[in-house]
Design a protein around this motif. Structure first.
Motif, PDB file in Angstrom:
ATOM      1  N   MET A   1       0.849  -1.179   0.000  1.00 33.50           N
ATOM      2  CA  MET A   1       0.000   0.000   0.000  1.00 33.50           C
ATOM      3  C   MET A   1       0.896   1.244   0.000  1.00 33.50           C
ATOM      4  SD  MET A   1      -2.859   1.127   2.758  1.00 33.50           S
ATOM      5  CE  MET A   1      -4.383   1.111   1.865  1.00 33.50           C
ATOM      6  N   ASN A   2       0.564   2.204  -0.835  1.00 36.02           N
ATOM      7  CA  ASN A   2       1.349   3.429  -0.935  1.00 36.02           C
ATOM      8  C   ASN A   2       0.961   4.431   0.141  1.00 36.02           C
ATOM      9  OD1 ASN A   2       2.675   2.442  -3.147  1.00 36.02           O
ATOM     10  ND2 ASN A   2       1.451   3.555  -4.634  1.00 36.02           N
ATOM     11  N   PRO A   3       1.924   5.276   0.542  1.00 38.96           N
ATOM     12  CA  PRO A   3       1.587   6.308   1.528  1.00 38.96           C
ATOM     13  C   PRO A   3       0.641   7.338   0.917  1.00 38.96           C
ATOM     14  CG  PRO A   3       3.793   6.655   0.656  1.00 38.96           C
ATOM     15  CD  PRO A   3       3.306   5.343   0.103  1.00 38.96           C
ATOM     16  N   VAL A   4      -0.170   7.933   1.774  1.00 36.42           N
ATOM     17  CA  VAL A   4      -1.095   8.974   1.352  1.00 36.42           C
ATOM     18  C   VAL A   4      -0.449  10.347   1.564  1.00 36.42           C
ATOM     19  CG1 VAL A   4      -3.347  10.028   1.813  1.00 36.42           C
ATOM     20  CG2 VAL A   4      -3.087   7.548   1.874  1.00 36.42           C
ATOM     21  N   LEU A   5       0.320  10.477   2.653  1.00 35.91           N
ATOM     22  CA  LEU A   5       0.952  11.742   3.007  1.00 35.91           C
ATOM     23  C   LEU A   5       2.353  11.471   3.526  1.00 35.91           C
ATOM     24  CD1 LEU A   5       0.481  14.898   3.713  1.00 35.91           C
ATOM     25  CD2 LEU A   5       0.210  14.019   6.034  1.00 35.91           C
ATOM     26  N   VAL A   6       3.311  12.248   3.047  1.00 39.60           N
ATOM     27  CA  VAL A   6       4.676  12.199   3.568  1.00 39.60           C
ATOM     28  C   VAL A   6       5.012  13.604   4.052  1.00 39.60           C
ATOM     29  CG1 VAL A   6       7.113  11.877   2.993  1.00 39.60           C
ATOM     30  CG2 VAL A   6       5.395  10.314   2.074  1.00 39.60           C
ATOM     31  N   HIS A   7       5.508  13.683   5.295  1.00 36.29           N
ATOM     32  CA  HIS A   7       5.806  14.967   5.921  1.00 36.29           C
ATOM     33  C   HIS A   7       7.270  14.978   6.327  1.00 36.29           C
ATOM     34  CE1 HIS A   7       5.110  17.866   9.517  1.00 36.29           C
ATOM     35  NE2 HIS A   7       5.586  18.503   8.469  1.00 36.29           N
ATOM     36  N   HIS A   8       7.949  16.089   6.006  1.00 36.35           N
ATOM     37  CA  HIS A   8       9.368  16.218   6.342  1.00 36.35           C
ATOM     38  C   HIS A   8       9.646  17.665   6.715  1.00 36.35           C
ATOM     39  CE1 HIS A   8      13.540  15.031   6.358  1.00 36.35           C
ATOM     40  NE2 HIS A   8      13.857  16.012   5.538  1.00 36.35           N
ATOM     41  N   ALA A   9      10.550  17.873   7.658  1.00 33.76           N
ATOM     42  CA  ALA A   9      10.933  19.226   8.075  1.00 33.76           C
ATOM     43  C   ALA A   9      12.309  19.566   7.518  1.00 33.76           C
ATOM     44  CB  ALA A   9      10.961  19.319   9.599  1.00 33.76           C
ATOM     45  N   VAL A  10      12.451  20.818   7.095  1.00 36.64           N
ATOM     46  CA  VAL A  10      13.747  21.322   6.629  1.00 36.64           C
ATOM     47  C   VAL A  10      13.992  22.678   7.280  1.00 36.64           C
ATOM     48  CG1 VAL A  10      13.654  20.138   4.400  1.00 36.64           C
ATOM     49  CG2 VAL A  10      12.824  22.472   4.566  1.00 36.64           C
TER      50      VAL A  10
ATOM     51  N   ARG B   1      11.538  14.542  -3.756  1.00 39.72           N
ATOM     52  CA  ARG B   1      11.274  14.457  -5.199  1.00 39.72           C
ATOM     53  C   ARG B   1      11.023  13.010  -5.618  1.00 39.72           C
ATOM     54  NH1 ARG B   1      13.488  12.773  -9.432  1.00 39.72           N
ATOM     55  NH2 ARG B   1      15.500  12.324  -8.494  1.00 39.72           N
ATOM     56  N   ILE B   2      11.856  12.102  -5.113  1.00 41.54           N
ATOM     57  CA  ILE B   2      11.712  10.680  -5.455  1.00 41.54           C
ATOM     58  C   ILE B   2      10.399  10.131  -4.907  1.00 41.54           C
ATOM     59  CG2 ILE B   2      12.650   8.377  -4.988  1.00 41.54           C
ATOM     60  CD1 ILE B   2      15.473   9.730  -5.116  1.00 41.54           C
ATOM     61  N   VAL B   3      10.071  10.477  -3.668  1.00 37.98           N
ATOM     62  CA  VAL B   3       8.806  10.015  -3.073  1.00 37.98           C
ATOM     63  C   VAL B   3       7.624  10.477  -3.923  1.00 37.98           C
ATOM     64  CG1 VAL B   3       7.245  10.345  -1.103  1.00 37.98           C
ATOM     65  CG2 VAL B   3       9.654   9.788  -0.711  1.00 37.98           C
ATOM     66  N   LYS B   4       7.652  11.727  -4.345  1.00 36.76           N
ATOM     67  CA  LYS B   4       6.544  12.266  -5.147  1.00 36.76           C
ATOM     68  C   LYS B   4       6.441  11.523  -6.484  1.00 36.76           C
ATOM     69  CE  LYS B   4       3.294  15.396  -5.717  1.00 36.76           C
ATOM     70  NZ  LYS B   4       2.141  15.518  -4.852  1.00 36.76           N
ATOM     71  N   GLU B   5       7.572  11.243  -7.105  1.00 33.72           N
ATOM     72  CA  GLU B   5       7.557  10.532  -8.387  1.00 33.72           C
ATOM     73  C   GLU B   5       7.109   9.083  -8.241  1.00 33.72           C
ATOM     74  OE1 GLU B   5      11.431  10.836 -10.162  1.00 33.72           O
ATOM     75  OE2 GLU B   5      11.193  12.974 -10.577  1.00 33.72           O
ATOM     76  N   GLU B   6       7.620   8.399  -7.238  1.00 29.55           N
ATOM     77  CA  GLU B   6       7.368   6.965  -7.090  1.00 29.55           C
ATOM     78  C   GLU B   6       5.995   6.641  -6.518  1.00 29.55           C
ATOM     79  OE1 GLU B   6       9.402   4.460  -8.144  1.00 29.55           O
ATOM     80  OE2 GLU B   6      10.647   6.061  -9.004  1.00 29.55           O
ATOM     81  N   PHE B   7       5.444   7.540  -5.717  1.00 30.82           N
ATOM     82  CA  PHE B   7       4.197   7.235  -5.019  1.00 30.82           C
ATOM     83  C   PHE B   7       3.060   8.187  -5.361  1.00 30.82           C
ATOM     84  CE2 PHE B   7       7.578   5.548  -2.256  1.00 30.82           C
ATOM     85  CZ  PHE B   7       7.228   4.217  -2.296  1.00 30.82           C
ATOM     86  N   GLU B   8       3.124   8.785  -6.544  1.00 32.34           N
ATOM     87  CA  GLU B   8       2.031   9.658  -7.001  1.00 32.34           C
ATOM     88  C   GLU B   8       0.723   8.892  -6.846  1.00 32.34           C
ATOM     89  OE1 GLU B   8       0.578  13.081  -8.086  1.00 32.34           O
ATOM     90  OE2 GLU B   8       2.726  12.905  -8.291  1.00 32.34           O
ATOM     91  N   PRO B   9      -0.284   9.433  -6.257  1.00 37.39           N
ATOM     92  CA  PRO B   9      -0.572  10.827  -5.936  1.00 37.39           C
ATOM     93  C   PRO B   9      -0.310  11.212  -4.479  1.00 37.39           C
ATOM     94  CG  PRO B   9      -2.613   9.605  -5.850  1.00 37.39           C
ATOM     95  CD  PRO B   9      -1.498   8.610  -6.150  1.00 37.39           C
ATOM     96  N   VAL B  10       0.756  10.726  -3.884  1.00 32.80           N
ATOM     97  CA  VAL B  10       1.078  11.065  -2.500  1.00 32.80           C
ATOM     98  C   VAL B  10       1.114  12.586  -2.324  1.00 32.80           C
ATOM     99  CG1 VAL B  10       3.599  11.065  -2.828  1.00 32.80           C
ATOM    100  CG2 VAL B  10       2.640  10.564  -0.580  1.00 32.80           C
TER     101      VAL B  10
END
Length: 120
Positions: free
Chosen positions: A1-10, A34-43
């Motif tokens: 199952m793909n993630p729905v939301l990925v959260h990261h702090a910078v 960038r990789i997460v967005k490409e691989e798990f669209e529509p995350v």
């Protein structure tokens, strides 16, 4: 199952990383997002940009552009709590930054009052 939301702090300023977050890397964080967005669209990507660590207004604006370039959907601007906080951005600076962020068109853009910890 793909993630729905990925959260990261910078942190808003790449130049602060080595001192504030030993072992962390701003560019690497963006690349992972960038990789997460490409691989798990529509995350959905949510990025918290940590403020008050010694960054300038221009560095905050650049960070907004950077997270937009990796297709972040949501941006939270959070002021770090002491002892991490050096100087909180003024209300005027935050308004200018928000105006830039609105032009970049994020699905969500808001300022959080205080962030207890700001570790990537």
């Amino acid at each position: 199952m793909n993630p729905v939301l990925v959260h990261h702090a910078v942190a808003a300023a790449p130049r602060l990383y080595a001192k504030l977050f030993p072992g962390a890397d701003y560019v690497r964080s963006l690349e992972v997002l960038r990789i997460v967005k490409e691989e798990f669209e529509p995350v959905r990507l949510r990025v918290t940009i940590c403020l008050g660590l010694g960054e300038t207004k221009d560095e905050i604006v650049a960070a907004l552009a950077d997270v937009k370039s990796v297709r972040a959907d949501e941006v939270l601007l959070a002021v770090a709590e002491p002892p991490m906080r050096k100087a909180a951005p003024s209300a005027e600076v935050l308004e200018k930054v928000l105006a830039v962020g609105r032009k970049l068109v994020f699905a969500r853009l808001e300022v959080l009052p205080v962030l207890r910890s700001c570790a990537p």
